[in-house]
Scaffold this motif. Structure first.
Motif, PDB file in Angstrom:
ATOM      1  N   VAL A 182      -2.140 -34.877   4.083  1.00 52.28           N
ATOM      2  CA  VAL A 182      -3.533 -35.039   4.491  1.00 52.28           C
ATOM      3  C   VAL A 182      -4.446 -34.421   3.436  1.00 52.28           C
ATOM      4  CG1 VAL A 182      -5.253 -34.463   6.241  1.00 52.28           C
ATOM      5  CG2 VAL A 182      -2.921 -35.023   6.928  1.00 52.28           C
ATOM      6  N   GLY A 183      -5.513 -35.118   3.121  1.00 50.64           N
ATOM      7  CA  GLY A 183      -6.490 -34.591   2.176  1.00 50.64           C
ATOM      8  C   GLY A 183      -7.542 -35.629   1.875  1.00 50.64           C
ATOM      9  N   GLU A 184      -8.589 -35.211   1.211  1.00 56.57           N
ATOM     10  CA  GLU A 184      -9.661 -36.128   0.848  1.00 56.57           C
ATOM     11  C   GLU A 184      -9.273 -36.965  -0.363  1.00 56.57           C
ATOM     12  OE1 GLU A 184     -13.744 -34.004   1.643  1.00 56.57           O
ATOM     13  OE2 GLU A 184     -12.370 -32.598   0.705  1.00 56.57           O
ATOM     14  N   SER A 185     -10.090 -37.958  -0.665  1.00 60.01           N
ATOM     15  CA  SER A 185      -9.875 -38.747  -1.874  1.00 60.01           C
ATOM     16  C   SER A 185      -9.885 -37.825  -3.080  1.00 60.01           C
ATOM     17  CB  SER A 185     -10.982 -39.796  -2.034  1.00 60.01           C
ATOM     18  OG  SER A 185     -10.947 -40.722  -0.982  1.00 60.01           O
ATOM     19  N   GLY A 186      -8.908 -38.019  -3.974  1.00 55.67           N
ATOM     20  CA  GLY A 186      -8.809 -37.167  -5.147  1.00 55.67           C
ATOM     21  C   GLY A 186      -7.955 -35.935  -4.942  1.00 55.67           C
ATOM     22  N   SER A 187      -7.391 -35.768  -3.736  1.00 54.82           N
ATOM     23  CA  SER A 187      -6.565 -34.588  -3.478  1.00 54.82           C
ATOM     24  C   SER A 187      -5.179 -34.713  -4.096  1.00 54.82           C
ATOM     25  CB  SER A 187      -6.433 -34.350  -1.972  1.00 54.82           C
ATOM     26  OG  SER A 187      -5.773 -35.438  -1.346  1.00 54.82           O
ATOM     27  N   GLY A 188      -4.769 -35.937  -4.441  1.00 52.48           N
ATOM     28  CA  GLY A 188      -3.475 -36.154  -5.073  1.00 52.48           C
ATOM     29  C   GLY A 188      -2.404 -36.687  -4.148  1.00 52.48           C
ATOM     30  N   LYS A 189      -2.742 -36.953  -2.906  1.00 56.30           N
ATOM     31  CA  LYS A 189      -1.711 -37.338  -1.936  1.00 56.30           C
ATOM     32  C   LYS A 189      -1.082 -38.695  -2.252  1.00 56.30           C
ATOM     33  CE  LYS A 189      -5.202 -38.899   1.403  1.00 56.30           C
ATOM     34  NZ  LYS A 189      -6.344 -38.788   0.479  1.00 56.30           N
ATOM     35  N   SER A 190      -1.864 -39.682  -2.646  1.00 55.48           N
ATOM     36  CA  SER A 190      -1.291 -40.991  -2.990  1.00 55.48           C
ATOM     37  C   SER A 190      -0.482 -40.914  -4.280  1.00 55.48           C
ATOM     38  CB  SER A 190      -2.397 -42.043  -3.130  1.00 55.48           C
ATOM     39  OG  SER A 190      -2.983 -42.331  -1.877  1.00 55.48           O
ATOM     40  N   THR A 191      -0.887 -40.018  -5.196  1.00 54.67           N
ATOM     41  CA  THR A 191      -0.125 -39.809  -6.430  1.00 54.67           C
ATOM     42  C   THR A 191       1.262 -39.271  -6.107  1.00 54.67           C
ATOM     43  OG1 THR A 191      -2.188 -39.338  -7.598  1.00 54.67           O
ATOM     44  CG2 THR A 191      -0.154 -38.667  -8.675  1.00 54.67           C
ATOM     45  N   VAL A 192       1.342 -38.383  -5.113  1.00 55.16           N
ATOM     46  CA  VAL A 192       2.638 -37.853  -4.671  1.00 55.16           C
ATOM     47  C   VAL A 192       3.495 -38.972  -4.100  1.00 55.16           C
ATOM     48  CG1 VAL A 192       3.796 -36.302  -3.047  1.00 55.16           C
ATOM     49  CG2 VAL A 192       1.718 -35.554  -4.219  1.00 55.16           C
ATOM     50  N   ALA A 193       2.902 -39.804  -3.253  1.00 54.78           N
ATOM     51  CA  ALA A 193       3.644 -40.909  -2.646  1.00 54.78           C
ATOM     52  C   ALA A 193       4.233 -41.825  -3.716  1.00 54.78           C
ATOM     53  CB  ALA A 193       2.738 -41.695  -1.702  1.00 54.78           C
TER      54      ALA A 193
ATOM     55  N   ALA B 292      -2.211 -36.400  13.502  1.00 54.46           N
ATOM     56  CA  ALA B 292      -1.852 -35.782  14.778  1.00 54.46           C
ATOM     57  C   ALA B 292      -1.099 -36.742  15.679  1.00 54.46           C
ATOM     58  CB  ALA B 292      -3.116 -35.280  15.481  1.00 54.46           C
ATOM     59  N   GLU B 293      -1.401 -38.024  15.558  1.00 59.83           N
ATOM     60  CA  GLU B 293      -0.751 -39.041  16.386  1.00 59.83           C
ATOM     61  C   GLU B 293       0.672 -39.336  15.943  1.00 59.83           C
ATOM     62  OE1 GLU B 293      -1.816 -41.415  18.808  1.00 59.83           O
ATOM     63  OE2 GLU B 293      -3.731 -40.448  19.211  1.00 59.83           O
ATOM     64  N   SER B 294       1.036 -38.985  14.701  1.00 55.33           N
ATOM     65  CA  SER B 294       2.190 -39.650  14.102  1.00 55.33           C
ATOM     66  C   SER B 294       3.274 -38.757  13.521  1.00 55.33           C
ATOM     67  CB  SER B 294       1.691 -40.575  12.968  1.00 55.33           C
ATOM     68  OG  SER B 294       0.607 -41.359  13.384  1.00 55.33           O
ATOM     69  N   VAL B 295       3.001 -37.484  13.244  1.00 57.94           N
ATOM     70  CA  VAL B 295       3.956 -36.711  12.448  1.00 57.94           C
ATOM     71  C   VAL B 295       4.367 -35.417  13.150  1.00 57.94           C
ATOM     72  CG1 VAL B 295       3.020 -37.637  10.306  1.00 57.94           C
ATOM     73  CG2 VAL B 295       2.135 -35.470  11.176  1.00 57.94           C
ATOM     74  N   ASP B 296       5.471 -34.819  12.635  1.00 61.99           N
ATOM     75  CA  ASP B 296       5.954 -33.532  13.137  1.00 61.99           C
ATOM     76  C   ASP B 296       5.334 -32.375  12.366  1.00 61.99           C
ATOM     77  OD1 ASP B 296       7.843 -35.079  14.681  1.00 61.99           O
ATOM     78  OD2 ASP B 296       9.031 -35.254  12.850  1.00 61.99           O
ATOM     79  N   GLU B 297       5.231 -32.557  11.046  1.00 61.34           N
ATOM     80  CA  GLU B 297       4.667 -31.533  10.175  1.00 61.34           C
ATOM     81  C   GLU B 297       3.508 -32.124   9.383  1.00 61.34           C
ATOM     82  OE1 GLU B 297       7.404 -29.557   7.618  1.00 61.34           O
ATOM     83  OE2 GLU B 297       8.921 -29.302   9.161  1.00 61.34           O
ATOM     84  N   ILE B 298       2.637 -31.230   8.939  1.00 58.35           N
ATOM     85  CA  ILE B 298       1.482 -31.675   8.166  1.00 58.35           C
ATOM     86  C   ILE B 298       1.350 -30.790   6.933  1.00 58.35           C
ATOM     87  CG2 ILE B 298      -0.148 -30.209   9.435  1.00 58.35           C
ATOM     88  CD1 ILE B 298      -2.178 -32.477   9.253  1.00 58.35           C
ATOM     89  N   LEU B 299       1.054 -31.422   5.794  1.00 57.46           N
ATOM     90  CA  LEU B 299       0.811 -30.708   4.546  1.00 57.46           C
ATOM     91  C   LEU B 299      -0.583 -31.087   4.076  1.00 57.46           C
ATOM     92  CD1 LEU B 299       3.312 -30.380   1.567  1.00 57.46           C
ATOM     93  CD2 LEU B 299       0.867 -30.614   1.205  1.00 57.46           C
ATOM     94  N   VAL B 300      -1.466 -30.107   4.058  1.00 50.59           N
ATOM     95  CA  VAL B 300      -2.851 -30.337   3.662  1.00 50.59           C
ATOM     96  C   VAL B 300      -2.978 -30.121   2.159  1.00 50.59           C
ATOM     97  CG1 VAL B 300      -5.256 -29.650   3.998  1.00 50.59           C
ATOM     98  CG2 VAL B 300      -3.647 -29.551   5.916  1.00 50.59           C
ATOM     99  N   MET B 301      -3.520 -31.133   1.458  1.00 47.14           N
ATOM    100  CA  MET B 301      -3.654 -31.055   0.003  1.00 47.14           C
ATOM    101  C   MET B 301      -5.116 -30.979  -0.421  1.00 47.14           C
ATOM    102  SD  MET B 301      -0.840 -33.684  -1.573  1.00 47.14           S
ATOM    103  CE  MET B 301      -1.262 -33.116  -3.239  1.00 47.14           C
ATOM    104  N   ARG B 302      -5.318 -30.254  -1.532  1.00 48.68           N
ATOM    105  CA  ARG B 302      -6.646 -30.199  -2.153  1.00 48.68           C
ATOM    106  C   ARG B 302      -6.468 -29.950  -3.645  1.00 48.68           C
ATOM    107  NH1 ARG B 302     -11.660 -25.944  -1.123  1.00 48.68           N
ATOM    108  NH2 ARG B 302     -13.334 -27.392  -1.722  1.00 48.68           N
TER     109      ARG B 302
END
Length: 526
Positions: free
Chosen positions: A35-46, A214-224
């Motif tokens: 989870v994070g805003e645009s530019g946080s790097g989450k899609s790059t990780v995927a 919150a609807e979908s996962v067991d754990e959450i990793l917040v990125m910035r």
């Protein structure tokens, strides 16, 4: 051995460090939300999990192992077997992910044949099987349809079916519900949950929407800024966030159970519509987009118009502005595109001319009203830029030099240039992160208070509509099915469709989300 093991991952693009020392694990059958805003790097990780940065010039460091495969060191042939075989990805925009020239079933069958040495007949049968599995009705027939013949939700289901064709151990879903209506979003999230339960696959969900996580996962990793800010069980992180940034994200999330402070509404009617009807086409092929809609808008109030895609809300908004003429009915005051009613569009990129500076775009309404003094025009535009939180010096910049939220501020400044009494906002925050969304909503509220504006806020997001609206009109199939004060509509909905929309809104409490998911399953089974 974990299904996914990421250790000290770094991804750089020239001088930009998109991911900076990220580490996490995902076990078989588990679900993790990035989870994070645009530019946080989450899609790059995927993308890094499938080695999609290979050959792009990106500088990738650290270690990534997926289903026992070292993604960094694996030869190209092994990496191709990983993609779609052991791990599959569902992207945000299903239309651009599917080939428009080929039938959906043929595209799924081709993926299956690449990884499983099956006959064409067996591959087609598998395509129909997985389309049926993800809830595509009459799958054998619809497998022959092309992507444009599917709705947005059906296209996303088709992409999930393609991902499932080879029974992957890991499904990576990158913003899979961003462009979908709230009820379709709930259906996709329910589908992902059910598939994970039945197949035991792991899920990595990439999203900027905390409610979706919150609807979908067991754990959450917040990125910035490419780094992990907070990581833990979803209930713990969302229930008691330890980090200020996580608290900020949660604080910006609009909620259907949090009514806003009422506007300074007067009795003065600034826009009135009666019996509006709009048809497209003629004869037997005529389609009624808006059917017998009447409403009044008062100075200083916000009227929320909510409904799913195809409900007629955008067509209604365009008629109120004068961009579309009603087939029947009347709008007072009427006649043409009215300077007293202006519009802020959904996509600030496509609504601004990329070849003209933002200052010139904002100046257009001034020139249309007959202003010829370039000094006064430039001065007024600079005032408007500062009024919406930008800088006067931004006059000569071009749209591509701004972020999404900044471009939407430019759109608001352009609407204000004509000194309107009413601004129609058509999905003005649907493409924005929650914090940017909150900033734009706050700006509109501030302008409304200071200028006495009336706002018509068109959206499919019920939480945002609740946050901004004094009154709400719920539209379905061109008609208003419920209309009244926002508190009454949200707290005591009368129409079954309104109740259905509210039941599909993501809950930030995982326990509540699970209860709603169970209720939706029972409703579907009846």
């Amino acid at each position: 051995m974990s299904l996914v093991e990421v250790t000290d991952l770094t991804v750089g693009f020239g001088s930009l460090r998109a991911v900076d020392g990220l580490s996490f694990r995902l076990e078989k059958g588990a679900a993790l939300g990035l989870v994070g805003e645009s530019g946080s790097g989450k899609s790059t990780v995927a993308s890094a999990l499938l080695g999609l940065h290979r050959g792009t010039g990106a500088d990738v460091g650290g270690s990534v192992r997926v289903a026992g495969i070292d993604v960094q060191e694996a030869p190209d042939a092994e990496l191709r077997r990983l993609r779609g075989g052991k791990a599959a990805m569902v992207f945000q925009d299903p239309l651009s992910s599917l080939d428009p020239y080929y039938a959906v079933g043929d595209q799924i069958a081709e993926v299956y044949r690449v990884h499983v040495k099956a006959s064409r007949r067996a591959a087609r049968a598998r395509a129909v099987e997985v389309l049926d599995r993800v809830g595509i009705p009459d799958a054998a027939r619809r497998a022959r349809s092309r992507p444009h013949e599917f709705s947005g939700g059906m296209r996303q289901r088709a992409l999930i079916a393609m991902a499932l064709a080879c029974e992957p151990d890991l499904l990576i879903a990158d913003e899979p519900t961003t462009a979908l209506d709230v009820t379709v979003q709930a259906q996709i999230l329910d589908l992902l949950h059910t598939l994970r339960e039945e197949t035991g696959m792991g899920l990595l969900l990439v999203t900027h929407d905390v409610g979706v996580a919150a609807e979908s996962v067991d754990e959450i990793l917040v990125m910035r800024h490419g780094r992990a800010v907070e990581h833990g069980l979803v209930g713990a992180v969302l229930g008691a966030p330890a980090q200020a940034y996580t608290q900020e994200l949660l604080g910006a999330v609009p909620r259907v159970d949090a009514p806003r402070t009422a506007s300074a509404v007067t009795e003065e009617v600034v826009l009135e519509a009666s019996g509006l009807r709009r048809e497209f086409g003629r004869g037997k092929k005529a389609f009624v987009a808006v059917d017998d809609v009447s409403l009044t808008i008062h100075r200083g109030e916000t009227l929320g118009i909510v409904g799913e895609s195809g409900s007629g809300k955008t067509t209604l908004g365009r008629m109120l502005v004068g961009l579309l003429e009603p087939t029947a009915g009347e709008i007072k005051p009427g006649g043409g595109v009215r300077p007293d009613v202006q519009m802020v569009f959904q996509d600030p990129v496509s609504s601004l001319n990329p070849r003209r500076s933002v200052g010139e775009s904002i100046a257009d309404p001034l020139r249309a009203q007959g202003e010829r003094d370039e000094g006064r025009i430039r001065g007024r535009v600079r005032e408007l830029l500062e009024r919406v939180g930008l800088e006067a010096a931004h006059y000569d910049r071009y749209p591509h030099e701004f972020s999404g939220g900044q471009r939407q501020r430019v759109g608001i400044a352009r609407a204000l240039a004509a000194d309107p009494r009413v601004i129609v906002c058509d999905e003005p925050v649907s493409a924005l992160d929650v914090t940017t969304q909150a900033q734009v909503v706050a700006l509109l509220a501030e302008l409304q208070r200071e200028l006495g504006l009336a706002l018509v806020f068109v959206a499919h997001d019920l939480a945002v509509v609740r946050q901004v609206s004094d009154r709400v009109a719920v539209m379905r199939r061109g008609r208003i099915v419920e209309y009244g004060p926002a508190d009454e509509v949200y707290e005591s909905p009368r129409d079954p469709y309104t109740k259905q929309l509210l039941a599909a809104v993501p809950a930030l409490d995982p326990e509540v989300a699970a209860q709603r998911r169970t209720a939706r399953r029972q409703l579907t089974a009846v």
